[in-house]
Design a protein around this motif. Structure first.
Motif, short mmCIF file in Angstrom:
data_model
loop_
_atom_site.label_atom_id
_atom_site.label_comp_id
_atom_site.label_asym_id
_atom_site.label_seq_id
_atom_site.Cartn_x
_atom_site.Cartn_y
_atom_site.Cartn_z
N CYS A 83 0.94 -1.18 0.24
CA CYS A 83 -0.22 -0.34 0.34
C CYS A 83 0.86 1.31 0.13
CB CYS A 83 -1.05 -0.06 1.26
SG CYS A 83 -1.95 -1.34 0.82
N SER A 84 0.76 2.53 -0.59
CA SER A 84 1.30 3.60 -0.30
C SER A 84 0.50 4.40 0.81
CB SER A 84 0.42 4.29 -1.38
OG SER A 84 -1.01 5.24 -1.19
N LEU A 85 1.28 4.75 1.36
CA LEU A 85 1.26 5.64 2.74
C LEU A 85 0.02 6.00 2.86
CD1 LEU A 85 2.73 6.54 5.65
CD2 LEU A 85 2.85 8.92 4.31
N TRP B 200 -2.17 2.58 3.35
CA TRP B 200 -1.11 1.54 5.00
C TRP B 200 -2.09 2.35 6.20
CZ3 TRP B 200 2.65 4.07 8.18
CH2 TRP B 200 2.90 2.39 8.74
N LEU B 201 -2.55 3.84 6.53
CA LEU B 201 -1.67 4.02 7.96
C LEU B 201 -3.95 4.32 7.83
CD1 LEU B 201 -0.66 7.70 7.26
CD2 LEU B 201 -0.52 6.07 9.36
N LEU B 202 -4.56 3.97 6.77
CA LEU B 202 -6.03 3.71 7.33
C LEU B 202 -6.71 2.48 6.93
CD1 LEU B 202 -7.57 5.62 3.84
CD2 LEU B 202 -7.73 6.38 6.36
N THR B 203 -5.60 1.06 6.54
CA THR B 203 -5.26 0.12 7.27
C THR B 203 -5.14 -0.04 8.27
OG1 THR B 203 -5.58 -0.68 4.68
CG2 THR B 203 -4.86 -2.86 6.46
N LEU C 32 -6.86 12.76 8.03
CA LEU C 32 -6.64 11.58 7.67
C LEU C 32 -7.20 10.17 8.36
CD1 LEU C 32 -6.18 9.65 5.07
CD2 LEU C 32 -3.35 9.69 6.67
N PRO C 33 -6.35 10.17 10.03
CA PRO C 33 -7.01 9.73 11.47
C PRO C 33 -8.29 9.79 11.63
CG PRO C 33 -6.08 10.77 11.98
CD PRO C 33 -5.77 11.56 10.60
N PRO C 34 -9.58 8.41 12.38
CA PRO C 34 -10.00 8.33 12.82
C PRO C 34 -10.58 9.45 14.26
CG PRO C 34 -9.83 6.31 12.77
CD PRO C 34 -8.43 7.17 11.87
#
Length: 455
Positions: free
Chosen positions: A68-70, A73-76, A154-156
């Motif tokens: 994954c791209s960054l 990857w972060l969202l996962t 971006l983060p939850p």
């Protein structure tokens, strides 16, 4: 790795407490409280890690997050990280810092920014506890995320905190733990996560807070083109300009990654004294790009080495990343580093980035007795004993035979001293399994299943 790049053959090192008193050959000291026989060993200054996310040790090798791209990857992984508990932070730090010590790292920073809702906010305390038990020189930075998805970040929202809570706990951590003394085992920094996870207000307030206490500042910057595009769309300027506008440049600041700075920005970084943590393995793993290391060094930018979070590197091994840095830049015309320059990034360079060059980064009288040894008699070095300084860079090594921090042996015969490695590993894997299983129930996703990128 001193100013003259001396190589001492058949020499000795004498230390009292944390401090090296003498180093060279034919030392007059004949007795000591403890004597280490280093025959067939090559002694190096301890490696210094300038960027890490220790909590990510529990989410390594997650199939769903591979390739994954960054941002993807972060969202996962945010979906797993929202289930972190205090004991998980302690165990992940024991694993990550233990790996670092076993790979010759004697000083490590950490960037801890993930504080899930509903659990203790005193999570950085858990990794400080682990560092003290293992005996590593530690530089954790109190990170933060305040700009959740509902507000355009971006983060939850569940892993973000209010800005009042962030600033209050940052003050607590500095006042409770920061030791600015020369041979300190624990210093604290201030570290909002990134331009896409905190507000402009928090950036400014964090900079003011850090400088009021005289501590250093750290954040991610210029890691990906996605970040650049985000900044242009959301704040109308490039990432570095945004940092300059919010007070985030100066000789008390270091950025992680620094891949996508342009030539004019590199000159400004050198002029203001900023540092950059180069994270080669992580950048390759996430296909983020390659830092223009030669341009940065020529412009006077301080550059050190970092392993980055274990979830984007899948290891916490400084010896590995020293070699990765060397090989990565060999393939770039005009940007290659010599073996000596690469080792210098991980020692003297990293010490400068952390503002600690008066005590660590080289083996010299008056500096800390931070060092590691490689066994020259091992099979993998046969036929390669022509340049001891280049050996761990060109030939490569995975593990140190002995690591000493502040005159204290913390790794002996390749094993952590005073820590049950198997028990730590068992407990950490149980925690990792629990987090992944909990996330799977919530999201209905199988985190053990492989998913090709962009699907």
């Amino acid at each position: 790795m001193d100013g003259e790049n001396r190589v001492i053959k058949n020499g000795s090192l004498y230390a009292v407490g944390q401090q090296i008193i003498a180093i060279g050959d034919n030392l007059p000291y004949e007795t000591a409280d403890a004597v280490i026989d280093a025959r067939n060993k090559i002694v190096y200054p301890g490696l210094i890690n300038t960027h890490h996310h220790l909590y990510q040790t529990l989410t390594r090798n997650i199939p769903l997050a591979q390739d994954c791209s960054l941002f993807d990857w972060l969202l996962t992984l945010y979906e797993i990280w929202r289930h972190l508990e205090p004991e998980d932070i302690y165990l992940s730090a024991m694993v990550g810092l233990g790996e670092l010590l076993k790979s010759g790292c004697t000083t490590s920073s950490d960037h801890f920014y993930c504080f899930p809702s509903g659990i203790s906010t005193e999570l950085i305390d858990e990794e400080i506890r682990a560092a003290a038990e293992l005996g590593i020189r530690f530089y954790p930075t109190r990170g933060s995320m305040s700009l959740g998805r509902s507000n355009g970040g971006l983060p939850p929202d569940e892993v973000c905190q209010s800005e009042d809570d962030i600033l209050r706990d940052t003050r607590r951590v500095i006042e409770q733990f920061h030791d600015p003394s020369r041979f300190s085992m624990l210093r604290i920094g201030v570290a909002p996560c990134s331009p896409f996870s905190v507000t402009r207000h928090l950036l400014k307030e964090s900079a003011d807070l850090a400088r009021s206490y005289g501590v250093r500042m750290h954040t991610h910057l210029a890691e990906t083109m996605d970040e650049e595009q985000y900044c242009l769309e959301k704040v109308g300027m490039r990432p570095l300009a945004y940092m300059e506008e919010t007070g985030w440049t100066g000789d008390d600041v270091w950025f992680a990654h620094g891949i996508w700075f342009n030539d004019a920005e590199i000159k400004r970084l050198g002029a203001c004294g900023c540092g950059v943590a180069h994270c080669p393995s992580s950048n390759m793993k996430l296909s983020s790009g390659t830092i223009p290391v030669r341009k940065l060094l020529q412009a006077g930018v301080k550059v050190g080495l970092g392993v980055d979070g274990s979830a984007s590197n899948d290891a916490s091994n400084m010896l590995w990343d020293v070699r990765m840095a060397y090989l990565l830049h060999k393939q770039l015309n005009g940007d290659s580093l010599t073996a000596n320059e690469t080792l210098s990034l991980a020692t003297r360079g990293s010490a400068r980035v952390l503002g600690w060059e008066d005590a660590i980064g080289s083996l010299e009288a008056g500096k800390a007795a931070d060092l590691f040894m490689l066994d020259a008699a091992q099979l993998g070095f046969a036929g390669a004993l022509f340049d001891d300084a280049a050996l761990p860079v060109t030939v490569g090594a995975y593990q140190a035979d002995m690591t000493i921090v502040g005159g204290r042996v913390v790794v002996e015969n390749g094993r952590l001293a005073g820590a049950d490695e198997e028990r730590i590993a068992f407990r950490a894997q149980l925690a990792a399994d629990r987090m992944a299983a909990t996330a799977a129930k919530r999201t209905k996703l199988d985190y053990r299943a492989y998913r090709p990128a962009n699907l």
